[in-house]
Each structure stands twice: as C-alpha cells, then as structure tokens.
Design an enzyme around this catalytic site. Sequence first.
Site, mmCIF file in Angstrom:
data_model
loop_
_atom_site.group_PDB
_atom_site.id
_atom_site.type_symbol
_atom_site.label_atom_id
_atom_site.label_comp_id
_atom_site.label_asym_id
_atom_site.label_seq_id
_atom_site.Cartn_x
_atom_site.Cartn_y
_atom_site.Cartn_z
ATOM 1 N N HIS A 11 -10.068 -10.759 -9.859
ATOM 2 C CA HIS A 11 -10.122 -9.351 -9.472
ATOM 3 C C HIS A 11 -9.141 -8.560 -10.333
ATOM 4 C CE1 HIS A 11 -6.678 -10.824 -7.297
ATOM 5 N NE2 HIS A 11 -7.459 -11.622 -6.626
ATOM 6 N N ASP A 147 0.355 -17.135 -6.802
ATOM 7 C CA ASP A 147 -0.772 -16.246 -6.508
ATOM 8 C C ASP A 147 -1.757 -16.980 -5.613
ATOM 9 O OD1 ASP A 147 -1.983 -18.035 -8.218
ATOM 10 O OD2 ASP A 147 -2.594 -16.562 -9.713
ATOM 11 N N ARG A 423 2.374 2.200 8.259
ATOM 12 C CA ARG A 423 2.805 1.897 6.893
ATOM 13 C C ARG A 423 3.840 2.892 6.397
ATOM 14 N NH1 ARG A 423 -2.384 1.330 3.630
ATOM 15 N NH2 ARG A 423 -0.880 1.085 1.967
ATOM 16 N N THR A 503 4.603 8.571 -3.105
ATOM 17 C CA THR A 503 3.523 7.627 -2.820
ATOM 18 C C THR A 503 2.429 7.866 -3.847
ATOM 19 O OG1 THR A 503 2.066 6.778 -1.068
ATOM 20 C CG2 THR A 503 2.440 9.141 -1.101
HETATM 21 FE FE LIG Z 1 -3.452 -14.705 -10.502
#
Ligand SMILES: [Fe+2]
Length: 561
Positions: A11, A147, A423, A503
């Site tokens: 991704h 990851d 958040r 932000t």
């Molecule tokens: Fe990765």
Amino acid sequence: MKVLGINAVFHDPAAALVIDGLTVAAAEEERFSRRKHGKSPVAFSTWELPEQAMAFCLSEAGLAAEELDAVAYSYEPALAPQPAADITADEWEGLRTLYARRAPLFLRASLPGVDPDAVRWVPHHVAHAASATFASGFDPCSVLVLDGRGERASHLAGSFSGGTLEVLAAQALPHSLGLLYEELTAHLGFRRSSDEYKVMAMASYAEPSFLDAFRALVRADGEGGFLVGDVDFSRFAPPLPTGAEFTPAHAALAATVQRRLEQVLLELAGWLHARTGHRDLVLAGGVALNCVANSRLWREGPFERVWVQPAAGDSGTALGAAMHVAHQLGDAVAPMATAALGRGWDEDALAARLRVADVEFERPSDLADAVAEVLADDGVVAWFQGRSEFGPRALGHRSLLADPRRAANLEKLNDVKGREQFRPVAPMVLASRAGEIFDGPLPSPFMLFTHGVRAGWAQRIPAVVHVDGTARIQTVDPAQEPLLARMLARFEARTGVPMVVNTSLNTAGRPMVDDPRDALECFGSAPIDALAIGPFLLRRARAARASGNGAAGERTRAALA
Ligand SMILES: [Fe+2]
C-alpha cells in the site's frame, strides 16, 4: 547516478528520485490520484505503479525516463513465496510475487522510455532500513524496522556503518507486531493499514488491564526477534462495528496492546544495543509511526538519540530503495534535509490558479502577521506553502492551523475533518521555545514523538494536550522554515503563546491537499476562515466583513487581471 525509487507492492505507492546521492523529489501517489493510500492493499493490485508520482519526480528534475541509471523497486520477488501451479492459492501470494517480478514490463507501459533492464529489486526491509540510515545521516547507527510484512519477514534489526548494513536479526512471518496492531485496528472498527493511530489515541483512555494475558501472547524471543501467538481479541472485548462508540473494555484492549508493543520494542532495542553499542538508533516501517512507542524508546531505551523516517510506512521504501541503489552504484548518499519533497508552485502559477477560480484574494504586506491575526481572533487557517510533505504528517506546508488556547478548537478541527472526537490535534512550536514548554526529544521536526507538557502550560493550551497529558509536537526552526517561524513569532506577540494547532489540510477521508485546486476545494467546502496560499490570503466572506480590513492588503484580483 539518477535513481528512481518506487514502492508498489502493498500500500501507499510512492516514488522518489535520488540524483548523485541527493534526494530531489519524493511523493505518494495518493496526493495525485486523490485516492487515500493510493490503492487497495491486495496482491492483485501489485501491478499498479505510482505513475503520477513517478512522472512528477522526473519532471521536477527535468529528466526523461531514458536518462535513469536505475529504477529501485522496494520488494525482492526472489525472496518471496513463489507462485504455485494455482496462482490464486494461498491468498494470491504467488500472484504478488509474479507481478513484482514483472515490474519491468508494467514499468515500460507506465513510464515510456525507461529501460526495463534498469530495474533493481531491493528487499523490502532493506529499503525501509535505508530510508532511516542514509536519510538520518547517522553513521554508524543501529536500525530497527518493524511493519506488517515484507517478503517473508516483519522485522529487521541491523548495524549500519560506512554505508553498509549488516542484518543481525529478522523475524519471519507469521509473527508480526505490525499485523497484530492491524488486526486490532480492524477489531476496533477502523480501517487496517490506515487507522492504526486511532488505536494509539484510544489507548490513552484506559489502563492496560489485560497485560498478563498479553505477556504470554506477545514476547521477545531473546535472539533479537519475537513471538506473536494466536490472539483472539474477542476474549477481551467484542468486535466494534465501524463508527460505534468504544467501551472501557475496548480502550483497555487498545491500551494493553499498545503497552505490550512498547515493552517488546524496548526489549528488541536492548538486544540490538547489546550487540552494536551504538549511540544512535534509527527506525522505519509502519510501526515506527507509533509516536508513543517511539517516545518510550527514546526515554527508556539504551540509545542516546532516536531518529525516525517521517515516511516510515511503505511509501518511505521508495526513498530507501533509491538511496540503497545509489549507494551501491557508488554515490555518496546525503541525509534527508527536509520532508518537503513533493509538489510546489511559484507565485505566478498560484496567482493564475486563483484568477481561474475567480476568487477574491489579497497580498498582505506581512502574510505571517495577517495569518497570526486571524488565528488569534479564533479563526481556522488553511496554510499552503512551499512543497508538499512526503509522509503522512502535515509539517507546515499543507496544514490547518488554529489557536491552541481554546479547547473548543479540538472539536472544531475534528468536525472540519470528520474525525472522531477522541483524537488529539498537535501543536507546532518555535524550536527555541519548545524546551520550556515540552519535555521529550528535541528538536522534533517531523512529529514522531509525544512530549510531556510542563507544569503551568497544559491549562494554557488545552486544544493540543491529549487526555494522557502529552502532546505530539513539531518544532519549527527559523533557519529551515522562516515563514512558518515568523507566523509563530507573530502569534506569540499577539497571544504570549509561541505555538499554534497544526493538523493536516484535508477533509474527511481524503488524502492531504497537494495542489492549489485541492486547497481551493477544501477551503470552499469546509468552515475554514482563511487560506494562506503562497503570498496570497483568501478570507471567507464573513471573516472579511467582521474584520473590515479588506484594505489591509492589496486587492489583487483586479490588479492582476
Ligand atoms: Fe513495509
């Protein structure tokens, strides 16, 4: 040497260009395609290359595809599971491998003129590691990559010296701290590989009540790697439907996994330090976007300095792969001086775009002060300046700014962005003042650590202090970011507070604003009071009426027409 790096496998497809060891450009495909995270993270999308990001990188350098010496692809199909007779078996894993191997053919179609033989495959975690080692400028240093997964592993621990990486440990799948966190993200009703930071935010709302169970399920193995057992999250809290309110049990589960992740990371760092004795640690991989864990590593770990690649997720492997191959080809690879590696527009181009949009704008004699005035007057300002950021954080180039003194601004910004109210938003602060107000690693230019807020300050800046009393700060150095620093200084002159809320500039579910048209669309569709775009300022009509100072700047629409 001219090396184009690309990430296309899982991704966050992205491209980066390194010329003679210097990073010239880097960008994520989502900023062009306007599709968040670029593509669906499925094996059968592996063929899709970051076409627009690649084209941008080349155009930024005025290069033709024929001129590239190498294309560095951040996945090594030879290391991955090989295709079986049934290509659809094993969740299409073989198809991913096949598509990665065929990247030169896909490249020929999406980047005409490129030499397919120029492609060099770089192991996924080696690319992540290079994005931190070379980019940090720390040499020697230790490196940790964590990851979801690469070809067959989810982790790399290494020693880096003289531009050479020695891999000391690598954890094979299925054990993966990244996938564990992703699974939890999905269990809590969020989008995996995307919303992990929501879990991190939720973790602040409870104590880690299930730690005993998770100590057995998730643990370091004493040899540089770790074990992740079969975790059934439903034992602790039921799956949360998307958009549903979380319960104390859900927050406790988030807190538990977060805490256990931090503990295991500390053990991994301890193991690594015992072997290298290095002063510095660098981090990459999606787990390194966990700023709470990064802060614990900095605070309690054995390394003196901790540097995190701002594009720590898979997009950063485009840059890492390019740096790795540039080094292999004999170039001295320079550290990454800034994350502002994406698209930028000059004044004329911005003015032309504003004229096409037929909007009123002014050119204040002091833009920084004009913006500080709007902010101090409780306005929300969209701030579009210079080149866009590489990586998921807005760092004052595509940012939404507000006054941190007003608690209500947290809710206001979360509303603008369609975010959950639990958040936090973060402050950007003058680097010279950060130490008085915040406790943690300084400088912190990439927002990858959380800081404690010193006594007396939390009440003054309620909008940016999270429920656990921390803030994820960005420090602003006038030498690197003169306009941003001046705006902060002018805001301090008006309010006594040397920081503003920062932000990312985007609305709900969309990638960050990248080009001027995105900025105008965002400004036009959200309750934003002003847009500072290059030297120009656009005010929402009511703000202009209220301040009555339309004459403060030069009304340029007519002048430029
Ligand atoms: Fe990765």
